[in-house]
Write an enzyme that holds these catalytic residues in place. Structure first.
Site, PDB file in Angstrom:
ATOM      1  N   GLY A   1      49.079  16.731  13.309  1.00 12.06           N
ATOM      2  CA  GLY A   1      48.633  17.328  12.059  1.00 12.06           C
ATOM      3  C   GLY A   1      47.161  17.680  12.068  1.00 12.06           C
TER       4      GLY A   1
ATOM      5  N   ILE B   1      31.485  20.101  18.497  1.00 10.09           N
ATOM      6  CA  ILE B   1      32.585  20.294  17.545  1.00 10.09           C
ATOM      7  C   ILE B   1      33.327  21.562  17.956  1.00 10.09           C
ATOM      8  CG2 ILE B   1      33.213  20.672  15.131  1.00 10.09           C
ATOM      9  CD1 ILE B   1      32.066  17.862  15.642  1.00 10.09           C
TER      10      ILE B   1
ATOM     11  N   THR C   1      38.909  22.740  11.467  1.00  6.22           N
ATOM     12  CA  THR C   1      39.827  21.598  11.558  1.00  6.22           C
ATOM     13  C   THR C   1      39.044  20.280  11.569  1.00  6.22           C
ATOM     14  OG1 THR C   1      39.928  21.845  13.967  1.00  6.22           O
ATOM     15  CG2 THR C   1      41.688  22.877  12.697  1.00  6.22           C
TER      16      THR C   1
ATOM     17  N   LYS D   1      33.282  14.170  21.338  1.00  4.84           N
ATOM     18  CA  LYS D   1      33.631  12.809  20.926  1.00  4.84           C
ATOM     19  C   LYS D   1      34.759  12.951  19.894  1.00  4.84           C
ATOM     20  CE  LYS D   1      28.853  11.081  21.303  1.00  4.84           C
ATOM     21  NZ  LYS D   1      27.695  10.584  20.508  1.00  4.84           N
ATOM     22  N   GLY D   2      35.534  11.936  19.708  1.00  4.80           N
ATOM     23  CA  GLY D   2      36.641  12.045  18.762  1.00  4.80           C
ATOM     24  C   GLY D   2      36.166  12.005  17.319  1.00  4.80           C
TER      25      GLY D   2
ATOM     26  N   GLY E   1      38.870  11.983  14.674  1.00  2.00           N
ATOM     27  CA  GLY E   1      40.028  11.706  13.825  1.00  2.00           C
ATOM     28  C   GLY E   1      39.869  10.469  12.960  1.00  2.00           C
ATOM     29  N   GLU E   2      39.104   9.506  13.438  1.00  2.00           N
ATOM     30  CA  GLU E   2      39.007   8.243  12.709  1.00  2.00           C
ATOM     31  C   GLU E   2      37.609   7.962  12.161  1.00  2.00           C
ATOM     32  OE1 GLU E   2      41.937   5.353  14.887  1.00  2.00           O
ATOM     33  OE2 GLU E   2      41.476   7.011  16.212  1.00  2.00           O
TER      34      GLU E   2
HETATM   35 MO1  MOS Z   1      45.011   5.916  15.695  1.00  2.00          MO
HETATM   36  S1  MOS Z   1      44.967   4.311  14.411  1.00  2.00           S
HETATM   37  O1  MOS Z   1      44.486   5.270  17.164  1.00  2.00           O
HETATM   38  O2  MOS Z   1      46.566   6.512  15.766  1.00  2.00           O
END
Ligand code: MOS
Length: 748
Positions: A460, A639, A644, A711-712, A714-715
């Site tokens: 997603g 980035i 996104t 670098k990531g 998502g979190e």
């Molecule tokens: Mo994430 S909590 O590593 O899917």
């Protein structure tokens, strides 16, 4: 490093997505498909003494009812925390023992989903219940047995004794459960000794590997398919029992079976965020320099798995201090095994750390931003390696400016707007940068189209678009000319989509595949006559934004060069592994597991950073809490797609508001069950709870993390939001609230 170009690209599958044209796992319905439903345990601990399935079997439409006595055997895969693929090491319906509330006890198959659910409701178990406790006892905690779980540098007691001010407090965070829009599901179809499984998963390869072990099949006999995943966040990261039960039922019946679990069952059949206790002692001298930092995290786990998401690894990386001690502890209770949930322990641990910093700054009458600046570490405070890049204070400066931090009245309760008390708070966000090995295959045709293939996943986040963008830029093609295939276990090796690794890891593989394809084309054309690259040493030809370039200004667009070659097409694999990756981690990945380099390697510490500022309003009379604004500034390397990425960071901050004020799985202590297992009572922020969310992404160059400099993200966004809000509530009201979520009841 090639900077990525047009970076506000709309996801290319967007039109398909909003018109219902994308197929999620449960949309694949093999012909003759039957429907599964789970019956689950009403007790949390004990034995099934009998299970009467006759009423269920007599229900019209029901075809079969399986229990632990009738379900055909498979070899139980190891759990994730024993180095295997399973979400837990305990597999329900392999015996009569009940170990958690909501544990599957029967699997009903019917002609349609309604009949299957009616059948499941008619299963009559008899229990011999045991004593169950759903809440962990922090006094019965134990240290996690693994390297780095207890770390001491210097002498914390001496540092505390020498401090001019000390914060010594305990914070708590509750159970939280996953509620992605797409429910958990699995569809299995056997064709002799071949098996196809459609299931929303963060790792088609881990899933395939576990099933292969369970049935003694070669991995090539199994295809796991998940082209789109409707939200995962850690909930779809391992091989869960519901998938294995569906496969077993389909095998027993010789017909394809699909199971979609109910919303209530999503609270018991998969991983969740465990409750936690965070004990911190933080001392500083009169100038605000830290003299000691001690952090003990006690996280809940199940009776059968030691779940370790080491949040103290991250908190001890944040600030300089001569004396540091951290401990990662667990306490058991009678639940299913917890697991990953977006920023698994960073959300919890940074709520504590960043609240502690704010409390200490208050004690010393300092600006908490300046306290962080004073203690900003340029080397990892414990491991003593440099950060590959660290832009924490640049993030603070950017977010403070956009938020208007300097204009606040620092006194408690000094700011108001009518009947609303106004408070400002801030906190650090961080997320470790881990990079996994990955492969990708790129095929380019002289017609101007390309196909990118890899077993990565789009959960997603926009990963299809990111992979397409990387290839389009390298190959000199429009994005529309690039097709990306992901989410199938037959595709080249790519990592589990977790730990915010996908763009950095799989993206680097796509990048290398493009370079390899270009090198092959360069070899061809250099050996041919009558083109600008004729006769050049192929090794001296480079690829820049879709153009092959010679050492002396010669140039030829890659597509033109490809057209000139006899074959008119090229296919190449890119295989990426970070130089600091250990052989062991590489082997783990190729065996279907999750092996990464980072965040701390012998050479560098790799982290993304951010700063979040929240404005909170607390109504003087009704005590309602509102969050009119959250501003975040983030530095996470290159980035790739600002559109996104913006959505990712904004979504993280919104989830952070949820953690601060809403999310809380309530436990029914006597029955040891989760009580509000539905999305009417399990609160998440809705539009009315979310007002202005401002996201700024700073430029940051980091050539160490991976060839893309990524670098990531998502979190990253969720980490820090809860502390920023809690600190703002303190500023508005003078209340220090150390237990999440903070609700109206805490305001009186
Ligand atoms: Mo994430 S909590 O590593 O899917």
């Amino acid at each position: 490093m090639t900077k990525t170009l047009d970076t506000r690209v709309t996801r290319y599958e967007a039109p398909r997505k909003v018109t219902g044209g994308t197929r999620y796992a449960a949309d694949f319905m093999p012909s003759g498909m039957l429907h599964g439903a789970l019956a689950t345990s009403a007790i949390a601990v004990g034995e099934l003494t009998a299970i009467d399935t006759s009423a269920a079997e007599n229900e019209p439409g029901v075809i079969a009812v399986y229990t632990h006595e009738s379900l055909p055997d498979y070899k139980q895969p190891k759990g994730f925390y024993q180095g295997g693929p399973g979400t837990a090491s305990f597999w329900p319906m392999t015996g009569s023992t009940i170990r958690y509330g909501g544990q599957p006890i029967a699997y009903v198959v019917a002609e349609n989903a309604a009949a299957a659910r009616r059948g499941a409701a008619l299963v009559k178990p008899e229990y011999a219940p045991g004593e169950a406790d759903i809440e962990m006892d922090p006094y019965e905690s134990f240290l996690v047995e693994a390297e780095g779980m207890a770390v001491t540098k210097g002498d914390v007691e001496a540092g505390i004794a020498a401090a001019a001010a000390v914060v010594d407090e305990t914070w708590t965070t509750p159970f939280q459960h996953h509620n992605p829009m797409e429910m958990f599901s699995a569809t299995a179809e056997w064709n002799g000794e071949r098996l196809t499984v459609w299931t929303p998963t963060q790792s088609v390869r881990t899933t395939r590997g576990g099933i292969a072990q369970a049935y003694g099949l070669p991995e090539t006999a199994i295809e796991v398919v998940a082209p789109f995943v409707g939200g995962a966040f850690g909930s779809k990261a391992g091989l869960p029992p519901y998938t294995m039960l569906t496969i077993a039922a389909a095998k027993a019946l010789g017909a394809p079976v699909r199971l979609i679990v109910t919303r209530a069952q999503m609270f018991t059949v998969a991983a969740f965020r465990p409750e936690s206790v965070q004990k911190i002692r933080l001392g500083a001298d009169a100038d605000g320099r830290f003299t000691a930092f001690e952090h003990i995290e006690i996280a809940q786990t199940s009776q059968f798995d030691p779940v370790v998401n080491p949040g103290t690894h991250m908190t001890r990386a944040m600030y300089a201090s001569p004396n540091i001690r951290t401990e990662q502890r667990l306490a058991r209770s009678d639940t299913n095994t917890p697991g990953f949930m977006r920023a698994p322990n960073e959300m919890q641990t940074f709520f504590a750390l960043e609240s502690a910093v704010d409390e200490l700054a208050r004690k010393l009458d300092m600006d908490p931003v300046e306290m962080r600046r004073l203690n900003d570490a340029q080397r990892h405070p414990v491991e003593d390696v440099p950060f590959s890049s660290r832009s924490l204070m640049a993030c603070y400066d950017a977010a403070a400016a956009s938020f208007g931090w300097a204009g606040r009245d620092t006194a408690i309760g000094a700011m108001s707007d009518g009947d609303w008390l106004v408070g400002y708070g801030c906190a650090t966000a961080t997320y470790p940068t881990a990079v996994a090995p990955s492969e990708a295959r790129v095929r380019m045709q002289s017609s101007g189209s390309a196909l990118v293939e890899l077993a990565a996943h789009d959960v997603g986040t926009g990963a299809y678009t990111i992979m397409g963008q990387i290839a389009a830029q390298r190959l000199g093609l429009p994005l529309a000319g690039v097709e990306v295939a992901m989410g199938n276990s037959n595709l080249p090796v790519a990592p589990l989509s977790g730990g915010s690794v996908t763009s950095a890891s799989a993206g680097s593989a796509v990048h290398l595949a493009c370079l390899n394809a270009a090198a092959e084309v360069a070899r061809s054309v250099a050996a041919m006559d009558d083109n600008p690259l004729s006769g050049l040493d192929p090794a001296a030809i480079t690829l820049q934004d879709g153009v092959l370039k010679g050492p002396d200004g010669q140039s030829m667009p890659l597509l033109e060069a490809l057209k000139a070659t006899p074959r008119g097409e090229v296919s190449a694999i890119g295989a990426y592994a970070h130089p600091d990756l250990t052989t062991q981690a590489l082997r783990t990945t190729y065996k279907g597991g999750f092996g990464v380099a980072g965040p701390v390697t012998p050479k560098h510490a790799m982290f993304a950073f951010g700063a979040e500022f929240a404005e909170v309003r607390v109504h003087r009379w009704t005590k309602e809490i509102r969050v009119p604004r959250v501003h975040g500034a983030f530095a996470a390397g290159n980035i790739l797609n600002r559109k996104t990425a913006h959505s990712q960071l904004m979504g993280g901050m919104i989830w952070g508001i949820g953690s601060a004020l809403h999310e809380h799985t309530v436990v029914d202590r006597p029955r040891a069950r989760f009580l509000n297992a539905n999305i009417a009572e399990y609160l998440v922020p809705v539009n009315a709870d979310v007002r202005e969310i401002q996201v700024e992404m700073l430029d940051e160059t980091d050539d160490y993390v991976n060839p893309l400099g990524v670098k990531g993200i998502g979190e990253l966004g969720i980490v820090g939001t809860a502390a920023a809000i809690a600190n703002a509530i303190h500023h508005a009201t003078g209340k220090r609230l150390r237990a999440l979520p903070i609700t109206i009841a805490d305001m009186v």
